[in-house]
Scaffold this motif. Structure first.
Motif, PDB file in Angstrom:
ATOM      1  N   THR A  11       0.840  -1.188   0.000  1.00 28.35           N
ATOM      2  CA  THR A  11       0.000   0.000   0.000  1.00 28.35           C
ATOM      3  C   THR A  11       0.875   1.236   0.000  1.00 28.35           C
ATOM      4  O   THR A  11       2.092   1.160  -0.040  1.00 28.35           O
ATOM      5  CB  THR A  11      -0.901   0.021   1.248  1.00 28.35           C
ATOM      6  OG1 THR A  11      -0.083   0.244   2.397  1.00 28.35           O
ATOM      7  CG2 THR A  11      -1.659  -1.273   1.406  1.00 28.35           C
ATOM      8  N   SER A  73      -9.722  -2.680  10.480  1.00 29.00           N
ATOM      9  CA  SER A  73      -9.963  -1.937   9.242  1.00 29.00           C
ATOM     10  C   SER A  73     -10.865  -2.708   8.290  1.00 29.00           C
ATOM     11  O   SER A  73     -11.597  -2.115   7.493  1.00 29.00           O
ATOM     12  CB  SER A  73      -8.627  -1.619   8.559  1.00 29.00           C
ATOM     13  OG  SER A  73      -7.959  -2.802   8.154  1.00 29.00           O
ATOM     14  N   VAL A  74     -10.843  -4.050   8.363  1.00 30.98           N
ATOM     15  CA  VAL A  74     -11.707  -4.865   7.509  1.00 30.98           C
ATOM     16  C   VAL A  74     -13.104  -4.977   8.109  1.00 30.98           C
ATOM     17  O   VAL A  74     -14.112  -4.910   7.389  1.00 30.98           O
ATOM     18  CB  VAL A  74     -11.094  -6.265   7.300  1.00 30.98           C
ATOM     19  CG1 VAL A  74     -11.988  -7.114   6.403  1.00 30.98           C
ATOM     20  CG2 VAL A  74      -9.697  -6.150   6.691  1.00 30.98           C
ATOM     21  N   ALA A  76     -14.682  -2.845   9.632  1.00 31.69           N
ATOM     22  CA  ALA A  76     -15.395  -1.581   9.438  1.00 31.69           C
ATOM     23  C   ALA A  76     -16.244  -1.569   8.177  1.00 31.69           C
ATOM     24  O   ALA A  76     -17.189  -0.776   8.064  1.00 31.69           O
ATOM     25  CB  ALA A  76     -14.400  -0.426   9.409  1.00 31.69           C
ATOM     26  N   SER A  77     -15.933  -2.455   7.226  1.00 31.49           N
ATOM     27  CA  SER A  77     -16.731  -2.491   5.996  1.00 31.49           C
ATOM     28  C   SER A  77     -18.061  -3.214   6.195  1.00 31.49           C
ATOM     29  O   SER A  77     -18.951  -3.109   5.350  1.00 31.49           O
ATOM     30  CB  SER A  77     -15.935  -3.190   4.888  1.00 31.49           C
ATOM     31  OG  SER A  77     -15.715  -4.555   5.214  1.00 31.49           O
ATOM     32  N   ILE A  99      -5.537   3.309  10.313  1.00 28.26           N
ATOM     33  CA  ILE A  99      -6.858   3.106   9.721  1.00 28.26           C
ATOM     34  C   ILE A  99      -7.326   4.337   8.954  1.00 28.26           C
ATOM     35  O   ILE A  99      -7.885   4.236   7.850  1.00 28.26           O
ATOM     36  CB  ILE A  99      -7.872   2.717  10.814  1.00 28.26           C
ATOM     37  CG1 ILE A  99      -7.594   1.283  11.274  1.00 28.26           C
ATOM     38  CG2 ILE A  99      -9.303   2.837  10.300  1.00 28.26           C
ATOM     39  CD1 ILE A  99      -8.417   0.849  12.453  1.00 28.26           C
ATOM     40  N   LYS A 102      -5.386   4.317   5.763  1.00 32.39           N
ATOM     41  CA  LYS A 102      -5.584   3.154   4.898  1.00 32.39           C
ATOM     42  C   LYS A 102      -7.000   3.070   4.342  1.00 32.39           C
ATOM     43  O   LYS A 102      -7.230   2.492   3.282  1.00 32.39           O
ATOM     44  CB  LYS A 102      -5.274   1.875   5.689  1.00 32.39           C
ATOM     45  CG  LYS A 102      -5.435   0.585   4.890  1.00 32.39           C
ATOM     46  CD  LYS A 102      -5.120  -0.613   5.769  1.00 32.39           C
ATOM     47  CE  LYS A 102      -5.255  -1.917   4.984  1.00 32.39           C
ATOM     48  NZ  LYS A 102      -6.639  -2.171   4.556  1.00 32.39           N
ATOM     49  N   THR A 103      -7.978   3.610   5.066  1.00 32.12           N
ATOM     50  CA  THR A 103      -9.375   3.475   4.661  1.00 32.12           C
ATOM     51  C   THR A 103      -9.997   4.844   4.399  1.00 32.12           C
ATOM     52  O   THR A 103      -9.396   5.885   4.674  1.00 32.12           O
ATOM     53  CB  THR A 103     -10.188   2.769   5.756  1.00 32.12           C
ATOM     54  OG1 THR A 103     -10.402   3.659   6.852  1.00 32.12           O
ATOM     55  CG2 THR A 103      -9.469   1.521   6.261  1.00 32.12           C
ATOM     56  N   LEU A 104     -11.212   4.814   3.903  1.00 32.91           N
ATOM     57  CA  LEU A 104     -11.969   6.051   3.662  1.00 32.91           C
ATOM     58  C   LEU A 104     -13.034   6.269   4.727  1.00 32.91           C
ATOM     59  O   LEU A 104     -13.850   7.187   4.608  1.00 32.91           O
ATOM     60  CB  LEU A 104     -12.630   6.000   2.276  1.00 32.91           C
ATOM     61  CG  LEU A 104     -11.669   5.869   1.081  1.00 32.91           C
ATOM     62  CD1 LEU A 104     -12.457   5.739  -0.213  1.00 32.91           C
ATOM     63  CD2 LEU A 104     -10.731   7.071   1.025  1.00 32.91           C
ATOM     64  N   PHE A 105     -13.018   5.467   5.783  1.00 33.93           N
ATOM     65  CA  PHE A 105     -14.025   5.588   6.824  1.00 33.93           C
ATOM     66  C   PHE A 105     -13.763   6.808   7.702  1.00 33.93           C
ATOM     67  O   PHE A 105     -12.617   7.154   7.972  1.00 33.93           O
ATOM     68  CB  PHE A 105     -14.039   4.339   7.709  1.00 33.93           C
ATOM     69  CG  PHE A 105     -14.364   3.081   6.972  1.00 33.93           C
ATOM     70  CD1 PHE A 105     -15.599   2.915   6.348  1.00 33.93           C
ATOM     71  CD2 PHE A 105     -13.438   2.054   6.902  1.00 33.93           C
ATOM     72  CE1 PHE A 105     -15.897   1.749   5.665  1.00 33.93           C
ATOM     73  CE2 PHE A 105     -13.728   0.876   6.222  1.00 33.93           C
ATOM     74  CZ  PHE A 105     -14.964   0.724   5.601  1.00 33.93           C
TER      75      PHE A 105
END
Length: 313
Positions: A11, A73-74, A76-77, A99, A102-105
């Motif tokens: 990433t 992080s997973v 959360a989806s 997080i 790495k994520t868009l949350f």
């Protein structure tokens, strides 16, 4: 490494940013680069189990012993909110940074707590799913499992998982050298490492007890173990099994936990273990392993155990 266990280092994260000093704990830059990534099949096993329960909900998940938030992080989806907890100084701060990059949350989706698995501030009967990945052997399991039950809603899911070091296949000389690496590691750190932690891990978590008055539909999944616990054993310390006849055991081979790698990845993987083991201390073993590999990649598979349980109403 390649394929399903592609490294998190692929990433845009800067490895150095996620490193800790030895005084503060794990070097997460190495962990992200050299530990296997949880494949989608890992989460699907948890989700499929959770879905089968009556009144299933996807509101709140709690990832305990979360480290830098890899599993969180997973989750959360799929869940409306995720609580991320770890007892170690600085880890939840790192998880927040990891997080959010790495994520868009949004940050509002997460709750970060520095606290132990045995005693949490999470409210009773509020959590739909609890995950405890790669951490239960560092706890007092009986106390932690009682605490997990307190937090879960009736019918909620508990997922406790552990993977051990990967096994080399199809090269007997390399297998012997790889075993010698771990024999040397265990011998050197036998007095320093928690005997209880080793006993739990070597037994593939079979020493964990789930009272039938508290838990139901208990399922133990052994991945890439070929019907035996031998692949989990780092030395001769093994806790007594508390597995009940009513518990379901499933043995599966899963290519998602297999890959190919070379000598440099194997060295990097060993460097993720604590206490840190200097390469120079066993240089003669590494030299033998390198000769055995002949500059080629070798197939590896990782033994994994997953325990899934439902809080009894």
């Amino acid at each position: 490494m390649t394929s399903a266990l592609v490294s998190m280092s692929s990433t845009n994260l800067t490895g150095k940013k996620f490193a800790f000093s030895a005084r503060r704990g794990v070097d997460w830059s190495n962990y992200l680069a050299y530990r296997p990534v949880y494949p989608q099949s890992f989460f699907e096993r948890i989700y499929n189990y959770h879905t089968q329960k009556a009144g299933v909900a996807w509101s709140v998940a709690h990832d305990t012993g979360a480290g830098c938030g890899i599993v969180s992080s997973v989750l959360a989806s799929r869940f409306d909110s995720v609580t991320i907890s770890d007892p170690n100084d600085g880890y939840t701060k790192l998880a927040r940074e990891f997080i959010l990059e790495k994520t868009l949350f949004p940050e509002s989706k997460f709750r970060f707590l520095q606290e132990t698995a045995e005693k949490s501030s999470v409210e009773s009967d509020t959590v739909d799913l609890i995950t405890a990945c790669e951490c239960i052997h560092w706890t007092t399991p009986d106390i932690a499992i009682k605490e997990f039950r307190r937090q879960l809603k009736a019918g909620g899911t508990l997922a406790i998982t552990y993977y051990t070091r990967p096994l080399i296949g199809a090269n007997e000389r390399a297998v012997r050298a790889w075993k010698a690496v771990w024999d040397a590691f265990s011998k050197k750190h036998r007095a320093r490492m928690s005997s209880t932690a080793y006993e739990i891990a070597n037994a593939a978590l079979e020493s964990l007890e789930f009272p039938e008055d508290d838990w139901e539909a208990l399922k133990r999944i052994y991945i890439n173990a070929q019907g035996t616990l031998d692949g989990f054993m780092l030395d001769d310390r093994v806790a007594e099994s508390r597995v009940k006849e009513s518990e379901e055991k499933v043995w599966v081979e899963d290519e998602d936990w297999c890959d190919t790698c070379g000598i440099e990845w194997l060295k990097g993987y060993v460097a993720t273990w604590e206490p840190h083991f200097q390469e120079s201390e066993i240089q003669y073993i590494w030299d033998e392993l390198e000769r055995a590999l002949e500059g080629k990649q070798v197939k590896i598979k990782t033994p994994v155990v997953m325990i899934l349980a439902t809080k009894r109403a």
